[in-house]
Scaffold this motif. Sequence first.
Motif, PDB file in Angstrom:
ATOM      1  N   THR A   6       0.867  -1.171   0.000  1.00 18.98           N
ATOM      2  CA  THR A   6       0.000   0.000   0.000  1.00 18.98           C
ATOM      3  C   THR A   6       0.900   1.217   0.000  1.00 18.98           C
ATOM      4  OG1 THR A   6      -1.729  -1.137   1.276  1.00 18.98           O
ATOM      5  CG2 THR A   6      -1.801   1.273   1.220  1.00 18.98           C
ATOM      6  N   LEU A   7       0.755   2.079  -1.005  1.00 14.98           N
ATOM      7  CA  LEU A   7       1.654   3.220  -1.171  1.00 14.98           C
ATOM      8  C   LEU A   7       0.919   4.524  -0.885  1.00 14.98           C
ATOM      9  CD1 LEU A   7       4.316   4.506  -2.086  1.00 14.98           C
ATOM     10  CD2 LEU A   7       3.504   4.300  -4.460  1.00 14.98           C
ATOM     11  N   LEU A  30       1.304  -3.832  -6.160  1.00 18.42           N
ATOM     12  CA  LEU A  30       0.625  -2.663  -5.635  1.00 18.42           C
ATOM     13  C   LEU A  30      -0.856  -2.983  -5.469  1.00 18.42           C
ATOM     14  CD1 LEU A  30       1.040   0.378  -4.894  1.00 18.42           C
ATOM     15  CD2 LEU A  30       0.214   0.895  -7.203  1.00 18.42           C
ATOM     16  N   VAL A  31      -1.338  -2.948  -4.228  1.00 17.54           N
ATOM     17  CA  VAL A  31      -2.746  -3.274  -3.968  1.00 17.54           C
ATOM     18  C   VAL A  31      -3.528  -2.073  -3.447  1.00 17.54           C
ATOM     19  CG1 VAL A  31      -2.251  -5.707  -3.539  1.00 17.54           C
ATOM     20  CG2 VAL A  31      -2.222  -4.099  -1.621  1.00 17.54           C
ATOM     21  N   ARG A  51      -2.948   1.438 -17.337  1.00 16.83           N
ATOM     22  CA  ARG A  51      -3.881   1.173 -16.243  1.00 16.83           C
ATOM     23  C   ARG A  51      -3.446  -0.059 -15.442  1.00 16.83           C
ATOM     24  NH1 ARG A  51      -8.850   2.976 -15.089  1.00 16.83           N
ATOM     25  NH2 ARG A  51     -10.229   1.634 -13.876  1.00 16.83           N
ATOM     26  N   LEU A  52      -3.458   0.070 -14.095  1.00 17.78           N
ATOM     27  CA  LEU A  52      -3.062  -1.032 -13.218  1.00 17.78           C
ATOM     28  C   LEU A  52      -4.247  -1.698 -12.527  1.00 17.78           C
ATOM     29  CD1 LEU A  52       0.104   0.462 -11.450  1.00 17.78           C
ATOM     30  CD2 LEU A  52       0.019  -1.162 -13.354  1.00 17.78           C
ATOM     31  N   GLY A  53      -5.411  -1.064 -12.583  1.00 16.22           N
ATOM     32  CA  GLY A  53      -6.571  -1.633 -11.910  1.00 16.22           C
ATOM     33  C   GLY A  53      -6.578  -1.405 -10.419  1.00 16.22           C
ATOM     34  N   VAL A  54      -5.823  -0.423  -9.941  1.00 20.03           N
ATOM     35  CA  VAL A  54      -5.794  -0.062  -8.516  1.00 20.03           C
ATOM     36  C   VAL A  54      -6.289   1.370  -8.396  1.00 20.03           C
ATOM     37  CG1 VAL A  54      -4.360   0.282  -6.467  1.00 20.03           C
ATOM     38  CG2 VAL A  54      -3.861  -1.598  -8.046  1.00 20.03           C
ATOM     39  N   ALA A  55      -7.445   1.547  -7.766  1.00 18.14           N
ATOM     40  CA  ALA A  55      -8.007   2.887  -7.607  1.00 18.14           C
ATOM     41  C   ALA A  55      -7.325   3.612  -6.456  1.00 18.14           C
ATOM     42  CB  ALA A  55      -9.509   2.803  -7.357  1.00 18.14           C
ATOM     43  N   ILE A  56      -6.992   4.871  -6.654  1.00 17.96           N
ATOM     44  CA  ILE A  56      -6.365   5.676  -5.607  1.00 17.96           C
ATOM     45  C   ILE A  56      -7.408   6.078  -4.571  1.00 17.96           C
ATOM     46  CG2 ILE A  56      -5.185   7.857  -5.118  1.00 17.96           C
ATOM     47  CD1 ILE A  56      -3.930   7.704  -7.874  1.00 17.96           C
ATOM     48  N   SER A  68      -3.025  -6.027   2.658  1.00 17.30           N
ATOM     49  CA  SER A  68      -1.655  -5.737   2.224  1.00 17.30           C
ATOM     50  C   SER A  68      -0.686  -6.168   3.309  1.00 17.30           C
ATOM     51  CB  SER A  68      -1.479  -4.243   1.908  1.00 17.30           C
ATOM     52  OG  SER A  68      -1.729  -3.450   3.051  1.00 17.30           O
ATOM     53  N   ASP A  69       0.588  -6.169   2.967  1.00 18.04           N
ATOM     54  CA  ASP A  69       1.626  -6.592   3.903  1.00 18.04           C
ATOM     55  C   ASP A  69       2.399  -5.423   4.489  1.00 18.04           C
ATOM     56  OD1 ASP A  69       1.279  -9.483   3.378  1.00 18.04           O
ATOM     57  OD2 ASP A  69       2.011  -8.945   1.375  1.00 18.04           O
ATOM     58  N   VAL A  70       2.662  -4.420   3.665  1.00 12.99           N
ATOM     59  CA  VAL A  70       3.491  -3.299   4.116  1.00 12.99           C
ATOM     60  C   VAL A  70       2.966  -1.998   3.522  1.00 12.99           C
ATOM     61  CG1 VAL A  70       5.142  -3.664   2.231  1.00 12.99           C
ATOM     62  CG2 VAL A  70       5.857  -2.381   4.246  1.00 12.99           C
ATOM     63  N   VAL A  71       3.040  -0.948   4.331  1.00 13.25           N
ATOM     64  CA  VAL A  71       2.706   0.399   3.872  1.00 13.25           C
ATOM     65  C   VAL A  71       4.002   1.155   3.637  1.00 13.25           C
ATOM     66  CG1 VAL A  71       1.699   2.625   4.518  1.00 13.25           C
ATOM     67  CG2 VAL A  71       0.480   0.501   5.051  1.00 13.25           C
ATOM     68  N   ILE A  72       4.118   1.776   2.468  1.00 12.85           N
ATOM     69  CA  ILE A  72       5.223   2.690   2.175  1.00 12.85           C
ATOM     70  C   ILE A  72       4.656   4.098   2.203  1.00 12.85           C
ATOM     71  CG2 ILE A  72       6.918   3.446   0.479  1.00 12.85           C
ATOM     72  CD1 ILE A  72       7.014   0.593  -0.595  1.00 12.85           C
ATOM     73  N   ASP A  73       5.247   4.975   3.006  1.00 14.42           N
ATOM     74  CA  ASP A  73       4.711   6.332   3.154  1.00 14.42           C
ATOM     75  C   ASP A  73       5.688   7.371   2.619  1.00 14.42           C
ATOM     76  OD1 ASP A  73       4.018   8.959   4.387  1.00 14.42           O
ATOM     77  OD2 ASP A  73       2.402   7.777   5.253  1.00 14.42           O
ATOM     78  N   TYR A  74       5.248   8.081   1.588  1.00 16.72           N
ATOM     79  CA  TYR A  74       5.979   9.222   1.048  1.00 16.72           C
ATOM     80  C   TYR A  74       5.006  10.398   0.951  1.00 16.72           C
ATOM     81  CZ  TYR A  74      10.595   7.401  -0.224  1.00 16.72           C
ATOM     82  OH  TYR A  74      11.884   6.911  -0.186  1.00 16.72           O
ATOM     83  N   THR A  75       4.399  10.759   2.080  1.00 20.71           N
ATOM     84  CA  THR A  75       3.426  11.849   2.051  1.00 20.71           C
ATOM     85  C   THR A  75       4.041  13.131   2.604  1.00 20.71           C
ATOM     86  OG1 THR A  75       2.526  11.034   4.171  1.00 20.71           O
ATOM     87  CG2 THR A  75       1.438  10.299   2.149  1.00 20.71           C
TER      88      THR A  75
END
Length: 268
Positions: A6-7, A30-31, A51-56, A68-75
């Motif tokens: 999860t990004l 990417l889920v 298109r990846l089929g993953v809605a933001i 998901s397994d891990v969150v990556i945070d770049y906010t």
Amino acid sequence: MPLRITLAGSTGWVGKALVAAIAASDDLELVGAVSRSAAGQDAGEAAGLSRLGVAISGTLEEALAAPSDVVIDYTKPGAVKAHALTALARGRSLVIGTSGLSAEDYAEIDRVALEAERGVLAAGNFSITATLLRRFALEAARYVPDVEVIDYASAKKPDTPSGTARELAELLSEVRQPATSKPVDELTGVRETRGGTLGAKLPVQVHSLRMPSFVLSCEAVFGADNERLVLRHDAGSSAAPYVAGTLLAARRVFSFIGLKRGLDAVMD
């Protein structure tokens, strides 16, 4: 089974590069993606890909509805602490690439991660060469007592100092020897010109420049009798240097519990 990501910050400078790298990887998927400004769009299309089929999603809470397994945070600095606590509460491990957190923030995240039995890897800079700057500077600080950090960034960077400089100064304070320079509280004139002080043990002076033409640079300046050593890292205009280190962190964040800071914590 691919590692499910999860990004948060998927439409940012590094986020778009991460979307592309994850999509191209055989062992990552990417889920979930988070971006308030692009909520409802496809994560791939928003990053300039097919298109990846993953809605933001507009919030991390919404994105975590997908397993998901891990969150990556770049906010943003103001959001990352709340994101970290939310991710841990929802049973995810976490990689933090956002700068601007304080030592107290990291201590709280560490405590919550230990309670949740999850790993968190945070770095002010996931670049391999920036990680080497830190490693070499920590070695030099064992021999040269006087060290200060200079941080350069663009005129629009909102946090000061940068995560790279903050992290470096805090770590240097743990290993350095007492400085020979006059303490700031004994100075006359405008004391603020000596910069800010960071670090719990033997604090380090940090100076931040914010102006056009800089991307991100960080210097550790060591001074000794009749000689000087300067270690400097300069980032270019591409986010590519941060991608490999971030994904390495995502793959290895499950190897420990609690908070670790710096990519070198898992490089070896």
